[in-house]
Design a protein around this motif. Structure first.
Motif, PDB file in Angstrom:
ATOM      1  N   ASP A  30      84.174  71.728  10.731  1.00  0.00           N
ATOM      2  CA  ASP A  30      82.967  71.342  11.482  1.00  0.00           C
ATOM      3  C   ASP A  30      83.110  71.722  12.951  1.00  0.00           C
ATOM      4  O   ASP A  30      82.162  72.200  13.579  1.00  0.00           O
ATOM      5  N   LEU A  31      84.307  71.484  13.514  1.00  0.00           N
ATOM      6  CA  LEU A  31      84.550  71.814  14.930  1.00  0.00           C
ATOM      7  C   LEU A  31      84.436  73.311  15.159  1.00  0.00           C
ATOM      8  O   LEU A  31      83.805  73.759  16.116  1.00  0.00           O
ATOM      9  N   LEU A  32      85.023  74.089  14.274  1.00  0.00           N
ATOM     10  CA  LEU A  32      84.948  75.543  14.390  1.00  0.00           C
ATOM     11  C   LEU A  32      83.500  76.017  14.324  1.00  0.00           C
ATOM     12  O   LEU A  32      83.065  76.838  15.133  1.00  0.00           O
ATOM     13  N   ARG A  84      81.614  74.962  17.570  1.00  0.00           N
ATOM     14  CA  ARG A  84      81.947  75.848  18.698  1.00  0.00           C
ATOM     15  C   ARG A  84      81.220  77.182  18.559  1.00  0.00           C
ATOM     16  O   ARG A  84      80.666  77.710  19.516  1.00  0.00           O
ATOM     17  N   PHE A  85      81.232  77.743  17.359  1.00  0.00           N
ATOM     18  CA  PHE A  85      80.552  79.009  17.102  1.00  0.00           C
ATOM     19  C   PHE A  85      79.063  78.887  17.406  1.00  0.00           C
ATOM     20  O   PHE A  85      78.483  79.744  18.078  1.00  0.00           O
ATOM     21  N   ALA A 139      75.009  82.381  24.441  1.00  0.00           N
ATOM     22  CA  ALA A 139      74.831  83.837  24.563  1.00  0.00           C
ATOM     23  C   ALA A 139      73.360  84.215  24.506  1.00  0.00           C
ATOM     24  O   ALA A 139      72.908  85.109  25.236  1.00  0.00           O
ATOM     25  N   GLU A 140      72.588  83.533  23.682  1.00  0.00           N
ATOM     26  CA  GLU A 140      71.150  83.800  23.602  1.00  0.00           C
ATOM     27  C   GLU A 140      70.427  83.369  24.870  1.00  0.00           C
ATOM     28  O   GLU A 140      69.433  83.965  25.259  1.00  0.00           O
ATOM     29  N   ARG A 141      70.947  82.351  25.512  1.00  0.00           N
ATOM     30  CA  ARG A 141      70.297  81.792  26.707  1.00  0.00           C
ATOM     31  C   ARG A 141      70.525  82.657  27.950  1.00  0.00           C
ATOM     32  O   ARG A 141      69.712  82.642  28.875  1.00  0.00           O
ATOM     33  N   MET A 157      79.996  71.527  25.669  1.00  0.00           N
ATOM     34  CA  MET A 157      80.467  72.785  26.252  1.00  0.00           C
ATOM     35  C   MET A 157      79.552  73.144  27.419  1.00  0.00           C
ATOM     36  O   MET A 157      78.338  73.224  27.255  1.00  0.00           O
ATOM     37  N   LYS A 158      80.167  73.319  28.581  1.00  0.00           N
ATOM     38  CA  LYS A 158      79.404  73.656  29.785  1.00  0.00           C
ATOM     39  C   LYS A 158      79.554  75.151  30.062  1.00  0.00           C
ATOM     40  O   LYS A 158      80.661  75.677  30.105  1.00  0.00           O
ATOM     41  N   PHE A 159      78.436  75.830  30.228  1.00  0.00           N
ATOM     42  CA  PHE A 159      78.394  77.269  30.448  1.00  0.00           C
ATOM     43  C   PHE A 159      77.654  77.593  31.742  1.00  0.00           C
ATOM     44  O   PHE A 159      76.908  76.767  32.257  1.00  0.00           O
TER      45      PHE A 159
END
Length: 121
Positions: free
Chosen positions: A77-79, A82-83, A90-92, A116-118
């Motif tokens: 679930d974590l993997l 994250r994906f 990436a779309e944003r 997750m902060k981007f």
């Protein structure tokens, strides 16, 4: 082995024969090992903030955004979470999304959440 024949410790650990060569070079006074041994010898630590802010979030440019995924119960679930969040980031972003911070929270008993902060670059 002479010191000049020794490659950086990180490169050596990534090589296929790292186990065979581990004892050939002394890395005790270099990198993190040297820094830690200096702290053990009660040397004065460098002034915090001398090289810039210590808080990683202070380094993120304006326009940072946080994506969250809840209900994570297993490593798979974590993997997947994250994906999914990386794909959303990436779309944003028009060019590239840069991950600046990742944190985990207790969502409910037996279930975790991922933040997750981007920022876009």
């Amino acid at each position: 082995m002479l010191a000049e024949d020794c490659e950086p410790a990180v490169d050596m650990m990534e090589s296929n024969d790292a186990v065979n060569r581990m004892g050939d070079c002394d890395y005790s006074d270099e990198g993190l090992n040297g820094w830690l041994s200096g702290r053990a010898a009660n040397e004065n630590p460098p002034e915090s903030g001398a090289d810039g802010p210590a808080d990683a979030s202070a380094l993120a440019p304006a326009g940072a955004f946080t994506l969250t995924q809840a209900g994570i119960k297993t490593a798979l679930d974590l993997l997947q979470a994250r994906f999914d969040l990386v794909a959303q980031a990436a779309e944003r972003c028009a060019e590239e999304a840069v991950l600046s911070e990742e944190s985990y929270i207790l969502d409910s008993p037996g279930s975790k959440g991922l933040n997750m902060k981007f920022y876009c670059r």
